[in-house]
Design a protein around this motif. Structure first.
Motif, PDB file in Angstrom:
ATOM      1  N   ARG A  40      20.313  57.379 -30.321  1.00 21.66           N
ATOM      2  CA  ARG A  40      20.551  57.169 -29.033  1.00 21.66           C
ATOM      3  C   ARG A  40      19.389  57.119 -28.337  1.00 21.66           C
ATOM      4  O   ARG A  40      18.645  58.306 -28.172  1.00 21.66           O
ATOM      5  CB  ARG A  40      21.389  58.276 -28.625  1.00 21.66           C
ATOM      6  N   GLN A  54      17.729  45.788 -21.129  1.00 25.63           N
ATOM      7  CA  GLN A  54      18.276  45.368 -22.459  1.00 25.63           C
ATOM      8  C   GLN A  54      16.986  46.044 -23.593  1.00 25.63           C
ATOM      9  O   GLN A  54      15.807  45.792 -23.471  1.00 25.63           O
ATOM     10  CB  GLN A  54      17.992  43.883 -22.669  1.00 25.63           C
ATOM     11  N   SER A  72      20.449  44.534 -27.983  1.00 25.65           N
ATOM     12  CA  SER A  72      21.489  45.301 -27.432  1.00 25.65           C
ATOM     13  C   SER A  72      22.117  44.458 -26.418  1.00 25.65           C
ATOM     14  O   SER A  72      21.667  43.369 -25.907  1.00 25.65           O
ATOM     15  CB  SER A  72      21.070  46.713 -26.846  1.00 25.65           C
ATOM     16  N   LYS A  75      22.472  46.550 -19.867  1.00 22.46           N
ATOM     17  CA  LYS A  75      23.107  47.725 -19.162  1.00 22.46           C
ATOM     18  C   LYS A  75      22.543  47.994 -18.022  1.00 22.46           C
ATOM     19  O   LYS A  75      21.338  47.544 -17.760  1.00 22.46           O
ATOM     20  CB  LYS A  75      23.193  48.992 -19.974  1.00 22.46           C
ATOM     21  N   PHE A  84      21.416  53.629 -24.983  1.00 20.77           N
ATOM     22  CA  PHE A  84      21.542  52.701 -25.798  1.00 20.77           C
ATOM     23  C   PHE A  84      21.804  53.256 -27.218  1.00 20.77           C
ATOM     24  O   PHE A  84      20.830  54.113 -27.718  1.00 20.77           O
ATOM     25  CB  PHE A  84      20.753  51.536 -25.994  1.00 20.77           C
ATOM     26  N   VAL A  86      21.086  52.698 -30.888  1.00 22.46           N
ATOM     27  CA  VAL A  86      20.250  51.746 -31.456  1.00 22.46           C
ATOM     28  C   VAL A  86      20.250  52.122 -33.109  1.00 22.46           C
ATOM     29  O   VAL A  86      20.139  53.269 -33.378  1.00 22.46           O
ATOM     30  CB  VAL A  86      18.783  51.817 -31.059  1.00 22.46           C
TER      31      VAL A  86
END
Length: 200
Positions: A40, A54, A72, A75, A84, A86
């Protein structure tokens, strides 16, 4: 500097991401990471409320024409942060791209600097110091941890746009993080991307 056209890169990365998310093959856990091998990534950006962010990854392989790509979804920064999920294996070569509400017609996407030339990992950087830097890396070394928190400083600044001087964004990690090459040219501390950088 090895680059690939951004539109092609992000399309390929999106297709790859879909494949990863829909596969039934389990992802082995990495040391220090969660069972699903996901990290995260939390970006604390208190001065970039409403910015669109992004996270992408482009890592060189033995075949120079086939880098490992991942991207991604975009957001928006809310309450000073954005996060995000990942895949931990994609954190190597990770880069952060953003579009700020105040930006003019830049012709590139603002890219967060993770380390300026001469910085050591963990070393703090101020806005005044960043404005004097002209070499920078946007590539993260990678991690197997389940959570990474990255404070990012952003400031509206005047930059050369497509047709004239416009407002752009100075964006950099408050403290330098472990990084990968390349070390690219920055203009008054500002780093931008027209093509996706391939990290190595």
């Amino acid at each position: 500097m090895r680059t690939i056209p951004a539109a092609t890169a992000l399309l390929n990365a999106a297709l790859l991401t879909t494949a990863v998310l829909t596969t039934s093959t389990p992802v082995p856990a990495t040391a220090g990471g969660p069972a699903d091998g996901t990290t995260r990534v939390v970006l604390r950006m208190p001065d970039c409320e409403g910015c669109t962010v992004q996270v992408v990854s482009a890592l060189a392989t033995d075949d120079p024409d086939e880098p490992r790509l991942w991207a991604s979804l975009e957001k928006r920064v809310r309450d000073g942060k954005v996060a995000f999920p990942v895949p931990s294996t994609r954190t190597a070569g990770m880069q952060v791209l953003l579009d700020a509400p105040w930006e003019g017609h830049l012709g590139y996407r603002t890219t967060v600097v993770l380390r300026y030339a001469g910085q050591q990992p963990g070393e703090e950087m101020t806005v005044r110091e960043a404005r004097d830097r002209n070499r920078a890396s946007s590539c993260f070394e990678g991690t197997s941890r389940d959570r990474v928190v990255l404070p990012v400083r952003t400031r509206p600044v005047q930059v050369q746009g497509v047709h004239e001087r416009v407002r752009g964004t100075l964006a950099f990690a408050a403290r330098a993080v472990p990084w990968l090459s390349p070390m690219d040219r920055a203009v008054d501390g500002v780093l931008g991307s027209q093509d996706l950088r391939v990290c190595r």
